[in-house]
Design a protein around this motif. Sequence first.
Motif, PDB file in Angstrom:
ATOM      1  N   ASN A  15       0.907 -10.953  -9.251  1.00  0.00           N
ATOM      2  CA  ASN A  15       0.516  -9.540  -9.329  1.00  0.00           C
ATOM      3  C   ASN A  15      -0.909  -9.327  -9.840  1.00  0.00           C
ATOM      4  O   ASN A  15      -1.199  -8.328 -10.496  1.00  0.00           O
ATOM      5  CB  ASN A  15       1.517  -8.769 -10.194  1.00  0.00           C
ATOM      6  N   ASP A  63       0.022 -10.774  -4.845  1.00  0.00           N
ATOM      7  CA  ASP A  63       1.163 -11.615  -4.498  1.00  0.00           C
ATOM      8  C   ASP A  63       2.130 -11.618  -5.681  1.00  0.00           C
ATOM      9  O   ASP A  63       1.703 -11.532  -6.838  1.00  0.00           O
ATOM     10  CB  ASP A  63       0.710 -13.047  -4.201  1.00  0.00           C
ATOM     11  N   LEU A 100      -0.166  -4.281   6.841  1.00  0.00           N
ATOM     12  CA  LEU A 100      -0.302  -5.222   5.736  1.00  0.00           C
ATOM     13  C   LEU A 100      -0.201  -4.460   4.420  1.00  0.00           C
ATOM     14  O   LEU A 100      -0.446  -3.254   4.364  1.00  0.00           O
ATOM     15  CB  LEU A 100      -1.657  -5.928   5.810  1.00  0.00           C
ATOM     16  N   LYS A 101       0.147  -5.160   3.359  1.00  0.00           N
ATOM     17  CA  LYS A 101       0.218  -4.538   2.039  1.00  0.00           C
ATOM     18  C   LYS A 101      -1.158  -4.600   1.382  1.00  0.00           C
ATOM     19  O   LYS A 101      -1.449  -5.486   0.576  1.00  0.00           O
ATOM     20  CB  LYS A 101       1.278  -5.243   1.186  1.00  0.00           C
ATOM     21  N   GLN A 139      -4.903   0.362  -1.960  1.00  0.00           N
ATOM     22  CA  GLN A 139      -5.681   1.547  -1.602  1.00  0.00           C
ATOM     23  C   GLN A 139      -6.945   1.676  -2.445  1.00  0.00           C
ATOM     24  O   GLN A 139      -7.999   2.054  -1.947  1.00  0.00           O
ATOM     25  CB  GLN A 139      -4.810   2.798  -1.778  1.00  0.00           C
ATOM     26  N   HIS A 156      -5.103  -7.361  -2.040  1.00  0.00           N
ATOM     27  CA  HIS A 156      -3.654  -7.308  -2.186  1.00  0.00           C
ATOM     28  C   HIS A 156      -3.223  -8.025  -3.448  1.00  0.00           C
ATOM     29  O   HIS A 156      -4.046  -8.617  -4.161  1.00  0.00           O
ATOM     30  CB  HIS A 156      -2.979  -7.941  -0.971  1.00  0.00           C
ATOM     31  N   THR A 169      -1.092   0.978  -5.766  1.00  0.00           N
ATOM     32  CA  THR A 169      -0.813   1.844  -4.627  1.00  0.00           C
ATOM     33  C   THR A 169      -1.348   1.203  -3.348  1.00  0.00           C
ATOM     34  O   THR A 169      -2.467   0.681  -3.314  1.00  0.00           O
ATOM     35  CB  THR A 169      -1.482   3.219  -4.815  1.00  0.00           C
ATOM     36  N   LEU A 170      -0.532   1.248  -2.287  1.00  0.00           N
ATOM     37  CA  LEU A 170      -0.904   0.617  -1.025  1.00  0.00           C
ATOM     38  C   LEU A 170      -1.435   1.636  -0.026  1.00  0.00           C
ATOM     39  O   LEU A 170      -1.063   2.804  -0.051  1.00  0.00           O
ATOM     40  CB  LEU A 170       0.308  -0.105  -0.426  1.00  0.00           C
TER      41      LEU A 170
END
Length: 374
Positions: A186, A130, A161-162, A165, A128, A154-155
Amino acid sequence: MKKLTLLGGVTPAQFLKEFWHKKPCVIRQAIPGFAPIISREALFEMAGRDDVESRLVTHFRQKWEMQSGPLDAIPAITKRDWTLLVQGVNLHDDAADALLRQFNFLPDARLDDLMISYATDAGGVGPHVDSYDVFLLQAQGTRRWRIGAQQDLTLQAGVPLKILQRFAPSEEFDLEPGDMLYLPPNYAHEGVAIGECMTYSIGFRAPSYQELGESFLQFMTDSIDLPGQYADAELAPTTRPAEISAAMLAQVSAELNKVQFTRDDIAIFLGEYLSEPKSSVSFEPVKRPLTLDKFMALAGKRGVRLSRKTQMLYRGELVFINGESFAVSRADKALLSVLADQRTLDGEAIATASLDVAEALHDWYRQGWLLLEK
Protein backbone atom coordinates in the motif's frame (compact mmCIF):
# COMPACT_ATOMS: atom_id res chain seq x y z
CA MET A 1 22.72 -19.98 -9.81
CA LYS A 2 25.27 -18.91 -7.22
CA LYS A 3 23.77 -17.38 -4.08
CA LEU A 4 23.52 -13.62 -4.52
CA THR A 5 23.83 -10.89 -1.90
CA LEU A 6 20.75 -8.96 -3.15
CA LEU A 7 20.54 -6.59 -0.16
CA GLY A 8 23.84 -4.77 -0.62
CA GLY A 9 25.57 -4.28 2.71
CA VAL A 10 22.43 -5.09 4.71
CA THR A 11 21.92 -8.54 6.19
CA PRO A 12 18.54 -10.27 5.81
CA ALA A 13 17.95 -9.83 9.54
CA GLN A 14 18.68 -6.09 9.34
CA PHE A 15 16.52 -5.71 6.26
CA LEU A 16 13.56 -7.46 7.89
CA LYS A 17 13.89 -5.41 11.07
CA GLU A 18 14.30 -2.02 9.41
CA PHE A 19 12.47 -2.18 6.08
CA TRP A 20 10.23 -5.22 5.59
CA HIS A 21 6.57 -4.20 5.75
CA LYS A 22 7.71 -0.78 7.06
CA LYS A 23 9.37 1.49 4.50
CA PRO A 24 10.91 1.52 1.00
CA CYS A 25 14.53 0.71 0.33
CA VAL A 26 16.64 1.41 -2.77
CA ILE A 27 19.51 -1.07 -3.22
CA ARG A 28 22.03 0.07 -5.77
CA GLN A 29 23.64 -2.81 -7.69
CA ALA A 30 21.79 -5.47 -5.74
CA ILE A 31 22.99 -7.74 -8.55
CA PRO A 32 26.07 -6.13 -10.15
CA GLY A 33 26.22 -6.50 -13.91
CA PHE A 34 22.73 -7.97 -14.09
CA ALA A 35 21.34 -8.61 -17.57
CA PRO A 36 17.93 -9.92 -18.68
CA ILE A 37 17.59 -13.67 -18.25
CA ILE A 38 14.84 -13.80 -20.89
CA SER A 39 15.07 -12.06 -24.24
CA ARG A 40 12.46 -9.61 -25.46
CA GLU A 41 11.47 -12.03 -28.22
CA ALA A 42 11.05 -14.94 -25.80
CA LEU A 43 8.89 -12.77 -23.54
CA PHE A 44 6.66 -11.76 -26.46
CA GLU A 45 6.31 -15.42 -27.44
CA MET A 46 5.39 -16.31 -23.87
CA ALA A 47 2.64 -13.66 -23.87
CA GLY A 48 0.99 -15.46 -26.79
CA ARG A 49 0.58 -18.73 -24.89
CA ASP A 50 -2.71 -19.67 -23.26
CA ASP A 51 -0.94 -21.23 -20.25
CA VAL A 52 0.78 -17.93 -19.38
CA GLU A 53 -0.94 -14.99 -17.70
CA SER A 54 -0.18 -11.74 -19.53
CA ARG A 55 -1.56 -8.23 -20.00
CA LEU A 56 -0.89 -5.45 -22.49
CA VAL A 57 -1.33 -1.92 -21.12
CA THR A 58 -1.34 1.02 -23.53
CA HIS A 59 -1.63 4.75 -23.00
CA PHE A 60 -1.99 5.89 -26.59
CA ARG A 61 -3.45 9.38 -27.11
CA GLN A 62 -3.78 9.77 -23.31
CA LYS A 63 -6.26 6.89 -23.09
CA TRP A 64 -5.60 3.89 -20.83
CA GLU A 65 -6.47 0.48 -22.26
CA MET A 66 -5.70 -3.05 -21.10
CA GLN A 67 -5.87 -6.33 -22.98
CA SER A 68 -5.49 -9.73 -21.30
CA GLY A 69 -3.57 -12.54 -22.95
CA PRO A 70 -2.99 -14.70 -24.78
CA LEU A 71 -1.93 -11.85 -27.05
CA ASP A 72 -2.06 -12.32 -30.81
CA ALA A 73 -0.20 -9.10 -31.58
CA ILE A 74 2.31 -6.86 -29.81
CA PRO A 75 2.73 -3.16 -30.71
CA ALA A 76 5.89 -2.11 -32.50
CA ILE A 77 8.81 -1.55 -30.14
CA THR A 78 9.33 1.83 -31.79
CA LYS A 79 5.91 2.97 -30.52
CA ARG A 80 5.91 4.78 -27.18
CA ASP A 81 3.64 4.38 -24.16
CA TRP A 82 2.95 0.68 -23.89
CA THR A 83 3.79 -2.03 -21.38
CA LEU A 84 3.67 -5.82 -21.50
CA LEU A 85 3.23 -7.63 -18.18
CA VAL A 86 3.95 -11.35 -18.04
CA GLN A 87 3.03 -13.01 -14.75
CA GLY A 88 4.54 -16.16 -13.20
CA VAL A 89 7.55 -16.31 -15.51
CA ASN A 90 9.25 -18.50 -12.90
CA LEU A 91 6.72 -21.25 -13.70
CA HIS A 92 7.97 -21.47 -17.27
CA ASP A 93 11.69 -20.72 -17.19
CA ASP A 94 14.49 -22.29 -15.11
CA ALA A 95 16.57 -19.10 -14.90
CA ALA A 96 13.57 -17.08 -13.70
CA ASP A 97 12.77 -19.74 -11.10
CA ALA A 98 16.39 -19.74 -9.91
CA LEU A 99 16.29 -15.95 -9.53
CA LEU A 100 13.05 -16.12 -7.57
CA ARG A 101 14.56 -18.70 -5.21
CA GLN A 102 17.34 -16.24 -4.38
CA PHE A 103 14.77 -14.57 -2.14
CA ASN A 104 14.40 -17.62 0.09
CA PHE A 105 15.54 -15.70 3.14
CA LEU A 106 11.78 -15.06 3.18
CA PRO A 107 9.26 -17.90 3.67
CA ASP A 108 8.04 -19.85 0.65
CA ALA A 109 4.54 -19.52 2.13
CA ARG A 110 4.74 -15.79 1.28
CA LEU A 111 6.66 -16.01 -1.99
CA ASP A 112 4.34 -15.52 -4.97
CA ASP A 113 5.95 -15.14 -8.37
CA LEU A 114 8.28 -13.28 -10.70
CA MET A 115 6.57 -10.94 -13.14
CA ILE A 116 8.40 -9.28 -16.02
CA SER A 117 7.35 -5.82 -17.17
CA TYR A 118 8.59 -4.81 -20.61
CA ALA A 119 7.98 -1.20 -21.62
CA THR A 120 8.83 1.12 -24.46
CA ASP A 121 9.75 4.75 -23.85
CA ALA A 122 7.31 6.46 -21.43
CA GLY A 123 5.54 3.16 -20.83
CA GLY A 124 4.05 2.35 -17.44
CA VAL A 125 0.82 1.36 -15.71
CA GLY A 126 0.11 4.62 -13.92
CA PRO A 127 0.47 5.53 -10.24
CA HIS A 128 -0.97 2.80 -8.04
CA VAL A 129 -0.58 0.79 -4.85
CA ASP A 130 -0.07 -2.95 -4.40
CA SER A 131 -1.47 -4.89 -1.47
CA TYR A 132 1.72 -6.93 -1.10
CA ASP A 133 5.47 -6.54 -0.57
CA VAL A 134 7.44 -6.33 -3.80
CA PHE A 135 11.06 -6.13 -4.98
CA LEU A 136 11.47 -4.29 -8.30
CA LEU A 137 14.69 -5.35 -9.98
CA GLN A 138 15.80 -3.40 -13.03
CA ALA A 139 16.96 -5.80 -15.74
CA GLN A 140 17.37 -3.62 -18.82
CA GLY A 141 17.36 0.10 -19.55
CA THR A 142 16.25 2.74 -17.06
CA ARG A 143 13.00 3.16 -15.17
CA ARG A 144 12.13 6.27 -13.19
CA TRP A 145 10.25 5.53 -9.97
CA ARG A 146 8.26 8.08 -8.05
CA ILE A 147 6.96 6.93 -4.68
CA GLY A 148 5.05 8.33 -1.71
CA ALA A 149 3.34 7.23 1.50
CA GLN A 150 0.07 9.00 0.77
CA GLN A 151 -3.20 8.31 2.56
CA ASP A 152 -5.52 9.31 -0.28
CA LEU A 153 -6.01 6.13 -2.31
CA THR A 154 -8.95 7.36 -4.38
CA LEU A 155 -8.90 5.78 -7.85
CA GLN A 156 -9.54 7.33 -11.22
CA ALA A 157 -12.99 6.50 -12.54
CA GLY A 158 -13.65 4.98 -15.94
CA VAL A 159 -10.24 3.40 -16.56
CA PRO A 160 -9.47 -0.36 -16.75
CA LEU A 161 -6.60 -0.06 -14.24
CA LYS A 162 -6.49 0.88 -10.56
CA ILE A 163 -4.79 4.25 -11.06
CA LEU A 164 -4.60 6.79 -8.26
CA GLN A 165 -6.54 9.95 -8.90
CA ARG A 166 -4.31 12.25 -6.85
CA PHE A 167 -0.76 10.90 -6.82
CA ALA A 168 1.57 12.92 -4.55
CA PRO A 169 5.09 11.43 -4.75
CA SER A 170 7.70 12.45 -2.21
CA GLU A 171 10.77 10.69 -3.66
CA GLU A 172 12.14 9.93 -7.13
CA PHE A 173 14.76 7.39 -8.27
CA ASP A 174 16.21 6.28 -11.60
CA LEU A 175 17.00 2.56 -11.51
CA GLU A 176 19.67 1.11 -13.80
CA PRO A 177 20.28 -2.61 -14.53
CA GLY A 178 21.11 -4.42 -11.27
CA ASP A 179 19.44 -1.77 -9.05
CA MET A 180 16.46 -2.82 -6.97
CA LEU A 181 13.64 -1.03 -5.15
CA TYR A 182 11.73 -2.65 -2.28
CA LEU A 183 8.22 -1.38 -1.51
CA PRO A 184 6.01 -2.41 1.42
CA PRO A 185 2.26 -2.94 0.87
CA ASN A 186 0.00 0.00 0.00
CA TYR A 187 2.87 2.38 -0.77
CA ALA A 188 1.98 4.58 -3.75
CA HIS A 189 4.35 4.31 -6.69
CA GLU A 190 4.70 4.88 -10.42
CA GLY A 191 7.39 3.52 -12.73
CA VAL A 192 7.97 5.08 -16.15
CA ALA A 193 10.36 3.71 -18.76
CA ILE A 194 13.12 5.98 -20.01
CA GLY A 195 13.65 4.37 -23.36
CA GLU A 196 13.13 0.62 -23.76
CA CYS A 197 13.32 -1.19 -20.42
CA MET A 198 12.56 -4.38 -18.52
CA THR A 199 11.78 -4.67 -14.81
CA TYR A 200 11.41 -7.88 -12.79
CA SER A 201 8.87 -7.81 -9.96
CA ILE A 202 9.29 -10.36 -7.18
CA GLY A 203 5.98 -10.31 -5.33
CA PHE A 204 4.89 -11.80 -2.03
CA ARG A 205 1.35 -13.05 -1.55
CA ALA A 206 -0.74 -11.59 1.26
CA PRO A 207 -4.27 -13.06 1.21
CA SER A 208 -6.96 -11.02 2.92
CA TYR A 209 -8.46 -12.40 6.10
CA GLN A 210 -11.83 -12.38 4.34
CA GLU A 211 -10.42 -14.63 1.62
CA LEU A 212 -8.83 -16.90 4.21
CA GLY A 213 -12.03 -17.04 6.25
CA GLU A 214 -14.20 -17.98 3.28
CA SER A 215 -11.72 -20.64 2.15
CA PHE A 216 -11.40 -22.03 5.68
CA LEU A 217 -15.16 -22.42 6.07
CA GLN A 218 -15.26 -24.26 2.75
CA PHE A 219 -12.39 -26.46 3.94
CA MET A 220 -14.22 -27.26 7.18
CA THR A 221 -17.31 -28.57 5.40
CA ASP A 222 -15.52 -31.92 5.04
CA SER A 223 -14.91 -32.16 8.80
CA ILE A 224 -18.21 -31.01 10.28
CA ASP A 225 -20.15 -33.84 11.93
CA LEU A 226 -23.54 -32.88 13.37
CA PRO A 227 -25.71 -36.00 13.77
CA GLY A 228 -29.47 -35.83 14.11
CA GLN A 229 -31.95 -33.38 12.65
CA TYR A 230 -34.22 -30.59 13.78
CA ALA A 231 -37.23 -31.75 15.84
CA ASP A 232 -40.03 -29.97 17.67
CA ALA A 233 -42.15 -32.61 19.39
CA GLU A 234 -43.39 -30.02 21.90
CA LEU A 235 -44.62 -27.63 19.21
CA ALA A 236 -47.63 -25.54 20.24
CA PRO A 237 -50.22 -23.84 17.99
CA THR A 238 -49.21 -20.39 16.71
CA THR A 239 -51.09 -17.31 15.66
CA ARG A 240 -47.98 -15.91 13.90
CA PRO A 241 -47.04 -18.60 11.32
CA ALA A 242 -44.45 -16.44 9.52
CA GLU A 243 -42.35 -15.84 12.63
CA ILE A 244 -39.23 -17.93 13.34
CA SER A 245 -39.75 -19.02 16.91
CA ALA A 246 -37.31 -18.41 19.74
CA ALA A 247 -37.34 -22.15 20.45
CA MET A 248 -36.27 -23.00 16.89
CA LEU A 249 -33.55 -20.35 16.97
CA ALA A 250 -32.24 -21.62 20.31
CA GLN A 251 -32.19 -25.27 19.21
CA VAL A 252 -30.37 -24.59 15.93
CA SER A 253 -27.93 -22.20 17.63
CA ALA A 254 -27.06 -24.84 20.22
CA GLU A 255 -26.29 -27.41 17.51
CA LEU A 256 -24.26 -25.05 15.31
CA ASN A 257 -22.24 -23.94 18.33
CA LYS A 258 -20.98 -27.52 18.53
CA VAL A 259 -18.90 -26.86 15.40
CA GLN A 260 -15.36 -26.44 16.68
CA PHE A 261 -11.97 -26.18 15.02
CA THR A 262 -8.48 -26.68 16.39
CA ARG A 263 -5.03 -25.28 15.72
CA ASP A 264 -4.31 -28.50 13.78
CA ASP A 265 -7.34 -27.85 11.57
CA ILE A 266 -5.97 -24.39 10.78
CA ALA A 267 -2.48 -25.77 10.12
CA ILE A 268 -3.81 -28.33 7.64
CA PHE A 269 -6.00 -25.73 5.94
CA LEU A 270 -3.19 -23.19 5.71
CA GLY A 271 -0.69 -25.68 4.30
CA GLU A 272 -3.11 -26.97 1.67
CA TYR A 273 -4.31 -23.46 0.81
CA LEU A 274 -0.82 -21.97 0.45
CA SER A 275 0.54 -24.90 -1.56
CA GLU A 276 -2.45 -25.12 -3.90
CA PRO A 277 -1.33 -24.29 -7.47
CA LYS A 278 -2.97 -21.32 -9.15
CA SER A 279 -5.83 -22.08 -11.51
CA SER A 280 -3.60 -21.36 -14.51
CA VAL A 281 -1.02 -23.97 -13.45
CA SER A 282 -1.15 -27.47 -14.89
CA PHE A 283 1.19 -30.44 -14.65
CA GLU A 284 1.99 -32.93 -17.39
CA PRO A 285 2.04 -36.53 -16.11
CA VAL A 286 4.87 -38.74 -17.35
CA LYS A 287 3.59 -40.67 -20.36
CA ARG A 288 5.66 -43.79 -19.76
CA PRO A 289 6.70 -43.70 -16.11
CA LEU A 290 9.45 -45.89 -14.73
CA THR A 291 8.56 -48.56 -12.22
CA LEU A 292 9.20 -47.74 -8.56
CA ASP A 293 12.39 -49.80 -8.48
CA LYS A 294 13.82 -48.30 -11.68
CA PHE A 295 12.85 -44.81 -10.59
CA MET A 296 14.58 -45.17 -7.22
CA ALA A 297 17.68 -46.66 -8.84
CA LEU A 298 17.99 -43.69 -11.19
CA ALA A 299 17.10 -41.21 -8.45
CA GLY A 300 19.84 -42.73 -6.30
CA LYS A 301 22.33 -41.94 -9.05
CA ARG A 302 21.08 -38.57 -10.30
CA GLY A 303 19.02 -37.07 -7.51
CA VAL A 304 15.63 -35.39 -7.92
CA ARG A 305 14.24 -31.87 -7.92
CA LEU A 306 10.81 -30.34 -7.56
CA SER A 307 9.11 -29.03 -10.67
CA ARG A 308 9.19 -25.23 -11.03
CA LYS A 309 5.42 -25.31 -10.58
CA THR A 310 5.43 -27.36 -7.38
CA GLN A 311 4.91 -25.71 -4.00
CA MET A 312 6.01 -27.81 -1.03
CA LEU A 313 5.68 -26.71 2.60
CA TYR A 314 5.71 -28.33 6.02
CA ARG A 315 4.64 -27.74 9.59
CA GLY A 316 5.36 -30.12 12.47
CA GLU A 317 4.62 -33.66 11.33
CA LEU A 318 2.60 -32.40 8.35
CA VAL A 319 3.91 -32.11 4.80
CA PHE A 320 2.02 -30.21 2.08
CA ILE A 321 2.52 -30.43 -1.65
CA ASN A 322 0.37 -28.88 -4.37
CA GLY A 323 -2.70 -28.65 -2.16
CA GLU A 324 -2.39 -32.09 -0.59
CA SER A 325 -1.32 -32.93 2.97
CA PHE A 326 -0.17 -35.94 4.94
CA ALA A 327 1.46 -36.73 8.27
CA VAL A 328 4.91 -38.35 8.34
CA SER A 329 7.28 -39.91 10.84
CA ARG A 330 10.16 -37.91 12.29
CA ALA A 331 12.72 -39.65 10.04
CA ASP A 332 10.65 -39.13 6.90
CA LYS A 333 10.00 -35.52 7.87
CA ALA A 334 13.74 -34.86 8.14
CA LEU A 335 14.26 -36.01 4.54
CA LEU A 336 11.18 -34.36 3.06
CA SER A 337 11.88 -31.03 4.76
CA VAL A 338 15.27 -30.96 2.99
CA LEU A 339 13.47 -31.48 -0.32
CA ALA A 340 10.97 -28.71 0.53
CA ASP A 341 13.64 -26.22 1.67
CA GLN A 342 16.26 -26.91 -0.99
CA ARG A 343 13.90 -28.17 -3.70
CA THR A 344 16.38 -30.93 -4.51
CA LEU A 345 17.55 -34.22 -3.02
CA ASP A 346 20.84 -35.82 -3.98
CA GLY A 347 21.29 -39.53 -4.55
CA GLU A 348 22.95 -40.07 -1.18
CA ALA A 349 19.93 -38.67 0.64
CA ILE A 350 17.51 -40.65 -1.52
CA ALA A 351 19.33 -43.87 -0.59
CA THR A 352 18.12 -43.35 3.00
CA ALA A 353 14.44 -42.96 2.01
CA SER A 354 11.87 -45.23 3.62
CA LEU A 355 9.44 -47.19 1.47
CA ASP A 356 6.73 -44.61 2.24
CA VAL A 357 8.93 -41.75 1.02
CA ALA A 358 10.05 -43.75 -2.02
CA GLU A 359 6.43 -44.38 -2.98
CA ALA A 360 5.57 -40.71 -2.46
CA LEU A 361 8.51 -39.54 -4.60
CA HIS A 362 7.54 -42.02 -7.31
CA ASP A 363 3.93 -40.82 -7.26
CA TRP A 364 5.00 -37.17 -7.53
CA TYR A 365 7.33 -38.09 -10.39
CA ARG A 366 4.48 -39.79 -12.26
CA GLN A 367 2.28 -36.70 -11.82
CA GLY A 368 5.02 -34.36 -13.04
CA TRP A 369 5.43 -32.70 -9.64
CA LEU A 370 9.01 -33.94 -9.24
CA LEU A 371 11.71 -34.53 -11.85
CA LEU A 372 14.77 -36.73 -12.11
CA GLU A 373 17.96 -34.69 -12.37
CA LYS A 374 19.73 -35.02 -15.71
